[in-house]
Design a protein around this motif. Structure first.
Motif, PDB file in Angstrom:
ATOM      1  N   ARG A  14     -21.446 -29.152  11.780  1.00  0.00           N
ATOM      2  CA  ARG A  14     -22.266 -29.986  10.888  1.00  0.00           C
ATOM      3  C   ARG A  14     -22.282 -31.437  11.361  1.00  0.00           C
ATOM      4  O   ARG A  14     -23.327 -32.083  11.385  1.00  0.00           O
ATOM      5  N   VAL A  15     -21.127 -31.971  11.733  1.00  0.00           N
ATOM      6  CA  VAL A  15     -21.055 -33.353  12.226  1.00  0.00           C
ATOM      7  C   VAL A  15     -21.839 -33.489  13.526  1.00  0.00           C
ATOM      8  O   VAL A  15     -22.595 -34.440  13.701  1.00  0.00           O
ATOM      9  N   ALA A  17     -24.348 -31.742  14.545  1.00  0.00           N
ATOM     10  CA  ALA A  17     -25.793 -31.675  14.265  1.00  0.00           C
ATOM     11  C   ALA A  17     -26.290 -32.984  13.644  1.00  0.00           C
ATOM     12  O   ALA A  17     -27.365 -33.475  13.995  1.00  0.00           O
ATOM     13  N   GLN A  18     -25.498 -33.541  12.759  1.00  0.00           N
ATOM     14  CA  GLN A  18     -25.903 -34.772  12.070  1.00  0.00           C
ATOM     15  C   GLN A  18     -25.914 -35.983  13.000  1.00  0.00           C
ATOM     16  O   GLN A  18     -26.767 -36.856  12.893  1.00  0.00           O
ATOM     17  N   PHE A  19     -24.966 -36.044  13.920  1.00  0.00           N
ATOM     18  CA  PHE A  19     -24.817 -37.207  14.802  1.00  0.00           C
ATOM     19  C   PHE A  19     -24.958 -36.813  16.270  1.00  0.00           C
ATOM     20  O   PHE A  19     -24.260 -37.351  17.136  1.00  0.00           O
ATOM     21  N   SER A  20     -25.852 -35.907  16.572  1.00  0.00           N
ATOM     22  CA  SER A  20     -25.940 -35.295  17.906  1.00  0.00           C
ATOM     23  C   SER A  20     -26.077 -36.283  19.060  1.00  0.00           C
ATOM     24  O   SER A  20     -25.526 -36.058  20.130  1.00  0.00           O
TER      25      SER A  20
END
Length: 79
Positions: A14-15, A17-20
């Motif tokens: 999730r992290v 994907a959010q801050f790719s």
């Protein structure tokens, strides 16, 4: 295989994907974004979990990996 949404891999995904595009790891030799780190860690985990790939499993857990070795692995295997 179902992953517990509170597990470390699920939370990291999730992290990532959010801050790719943000830098996750920075060294004098290279910077890795969260997307790169997620891709590489997934690749290594897959190799470690493959019971038929003992060579990759041993290479993956060797602590003294050079940046050049990682780049060579990346270009050959991770794509």
């Amino acid at each position: 295989m179902e992953i517990n949404p509170q597990s470390v891999p699920a939370r990291f995904a999730r992290v990532a994907a959010q801050f790719s595009s943000r830098i996750a790891i920075s060294t004098p030799a290279a910077d890795w974004t969260y997307a790169e780190l997620d891709r590489r860690s997934t690749f290594i985990a897959t190799k470690i979990l493959d019971p038929d790939d003992t060579v990759a499993r041993m290479k993956a857990i060797t602590p003294a990996r050079s940046q050049q070795e990682l780049q060579e692995l990346d270009s050959r295997d991770i794509g």
